[in-house]
Enzyme design. Structure first.
Site, PDB file in Angstrom:
ATOM      1  CD  GLU A   1     -10.596   5.335   1.576  1.00 33.07           C
ATOM      2  OE1 GLU A   1     -10.305   6.506   1.273  1.00 33.07           O
ATOM      3  OE2 GLU A   1     -10.071   4.339   1.045  1.00 33.07           O
TER       4      GLU A   1
ATOM      5  CB  SER B   1      -0.437  -8.317  -1.287  1.00 32.49           C
ATOM      6  OG  SER B   1      -1.228  -9.166  -0.484  1.00 32.49           O
TER       7      SER B   1
ATOM      8  CE  LYS C   1      -4.455  -1.503   1.688  1.00 32.74           C
ATOM      9  NZ  LYS C   1      -4.298  -2.938   1.991  1.00 32.74           N
TER      10      LYS C   1
HETATM   11  C1  LIG Z   1      -5.160  -3.909   1.582  1.00 36.83           C
HETATM   12  C2  LIG Z   1      -4.514  -5.192   1.241  1.00 36.83           C
HETATM   13  C3  LIG Z   1      -4.958  -5.989   0.151  1.00 36.83           C
HETATM   14  C4  LIG Z   1      -6.158  -5.638  -0.674  1.00 36.83           C
HETATM   15  O1  LIG Z   1      -6.086  -4.434  -1.368  1.00 36.83           O
HETATM   16  P1  LIG Z   1      -5.848  -4.380  -2.932  1.00 36.83           P
HETATM   17  O2  LIG Z   1      -6.107  -2.954  -3.297  1.00 36.83           O
HETATM   18  O3  LIG Z   1      -6.793  -5.331  -3.578  1.00 36.83           O
HETATM   19  O4  LIG Z   1      -4.440  -4.782  -3.171  1.00 36.83           O
HETATM   20  C5  LIG Z   1      -4.268  -7.144  -0.149  1.00 36.83           C
HETATM   21  N1  LIG Z   1      -3.206  -7.547   0.592  1.00 36.83           N
HETATM   22  C6  LIG Z   1      -2.760  -6.825   1.632  1.00 36.83           C
HETATM   23  C7  LIG Z   1      -1.596  -7.329   2.412  1.00 36.83           C
HETATM   24  C8  LIG Z   1      -3.400  -5.635   2.008  1.00 36.83           C
HETATM   25  O5  LIG Z   1      -2.955  -4.937   3.059  1.00 36.83           O
END
Ligand SMILES: *Cc1c(COP(=O)(O)O)cnc(C)c1O
Length: 393
Positions: free
Chosen positions: A111, A377, A89
């Site tokens: 938000e 992610s 993020k």
């Molecule tokens: C917020 C988050 C997501 C989901 O958000 P996307 O905008 O779909 O990427 C996925 N994985 C992690 C670790 C997150 O913090």
């Protein structure tokens, strides 16, 4: 067919900017300027330096040997969990804070649902010394106390949204109301590839560093830039958009999107937007969203807070509708098991969002020669309590 955004802000029939009149000046100012600002050499230089020195990029592309043996294919993990703050993020919030500065904005609003985007926003506001106000549902403030504390430590003001279901969509409404009331000095940092044009495209461009690194890292490791498949979980879709970005128009690269099926796609408690969604408008964008027959947005459910969203970004709606992307949904139970499996096989504890992407190897088979990249992610620290409760650890 074209899979990226067109100059009107659409991906196929999805996208656009469906906003109240009062918001038009802010969104239009951003639309007119975002590309030229991002292309300024001084912007590129500062963005790339911060990604390197502050975020810790490039993140490794790690060959997961034991996971590959287990599933009889070649699996690489793109380690976004190693970014500062523990997920992808921050790539976007760094980009947007630099954008806000170029636009002369002094005040940042955001938000947040689970608090991850709020923390990433509060982090970059501290870095730049800008005022930060984060709207968060009153129920989420109770549920996500550690992230509320982090935001406060970073100097942000956390404002509870006390209307409606007191969760993410109510926080979003409060943020939009704030932006309408403060059009001149405030920038709204949206946390995923959602919202009115140009947000989905701007956020995808900031996250596209993920696939640009994958290309050069694969070239080094395998002698070619393209994997056979690229896999990511999709909440709003920003980590997926970044991982797919430079492969969108390369049909040899299979795109796989993984959504949260919660307690099962047809259980009434799920967030499998592509399977259940119909076309509609959410947060200023025409896209697929989960709704009742008369168009009320359905409350989504997933064990992972980051996937608990009733819509999906317009890029992903188009990837689904056009057939370019393969969409798979994974239940809470399968995701939790995949999270434990990665921990035991590779010594990496993933975020539960990411565990959804990893779970597909149980059912979706690949050839032994396939090169499969999974976008890891985020890290699992924030989810420790959920893992503890679920497995009685
Ligand atoms: C917020 C988050 C997501 C989901 O958000 P996307 O905008 O779909 O990427 C996925 N994985 C992690 C670790 C997150 O913090």
């Amino acid at each position: 067919m074209k899979y990226n955004v067109n100059d009107k802000g659409y991906y196929g029939e999805f996208g656009g900017a469906y906003i109240p009149e009062m918001l038009y000046p802010n969104v239009e100012e951003l639309r007119q300027q975002y590309i030229s600002i991002m292309q300024e050499p001084s912007f590129q230089k500062e963005f790339n330096a911060l990604l390197k020195e502050y975020v810790g990029r490039p993140t490794p592309l790690y060959f997961a040997k034991r996971l590959s043996e287990k599933h009889n294919t070649k699996i690489y993990l793109k380690r976004e969990d190693l970014c500062h703050t523990g997920a992808h993020k921050v790539n976007n919030t760094i980009g947007q804070i630099l954008m806000a500065q170029r636009l002369g904005k002094k005040r940042i609003i955001a938000e947040t649902g689970a608090g991850q985007h709020g923390v990433a926003t509060a982090t970059v506001c501290a870095l730049m010394g800008l005022e930060c106000i984060v709207y968060m549902g009153a129920i989420d403030i109770e549920r996500q106390a550690p992230n509320v504390a982090r935001m406060k430590m970073l100097g942000a003001k956390v404002v509870p949204a006390i209307s409606g279901s007191k969760t993410l969509k109510d926080a979003t409404n409060e943020a939009i109301r704030d932006w309408i009331n403060n059009p001149a000095d405030t920038h709204y940092i949206i946390g995923s590839v959602v919202g009115p044009h140009p947000y989905p495209d701007m956020v995808a461009r900031f996250q596209s560093v993920i696939s640009s690194e994958i290309k050069s890292q694969l070239l080094e490791k395998e002698g070619h830039e393209n994997p056979d498949f690229i896999i990511a979980c999709v909440g709003g879709g920003s980590n997926a958009a970044g991982a797919y970005y430079h492969y969108l128009d390369t049909p040899e690269v299979g795109i796989i999107a993984v959504e949260a099926a919660g307690k099962g796609v047809n259980s009434g408690e799920s967030a499998a937007t592509s399977a259940l969604g119909k076309i509609g408008i959410i947060h200023g964008s025409k896209t697929l969203l989960m709704q009742t027959p008369d168009g009320q947005i359905t409350e989504p459910y997933s064990i992972s807070a980051g996937l608990d969203y009733p819509g999906v970004g317009p890029m992903h709606a188009h990837l689904f509708a056009s057939g370019r992307g393969e969409f798979i949904s994974v239940t809470d139970d399968d995701a939790m098991n995949a999270g434990i499996q990665l921990s035991k096989l590779e010594g990496i504890i993933p975020a539960i969002e990411t565990s959804h992407a990893l779970a597909i190897f149980e059912t979706r088979k690949f050839k032994p020669s396939d090169i499969v990249v999974v976008n890891l992610s985020g890290r699992g620290d924030k989810d420790l309590n959920t893992y503890i409760d679920y497995f009685n650890l």
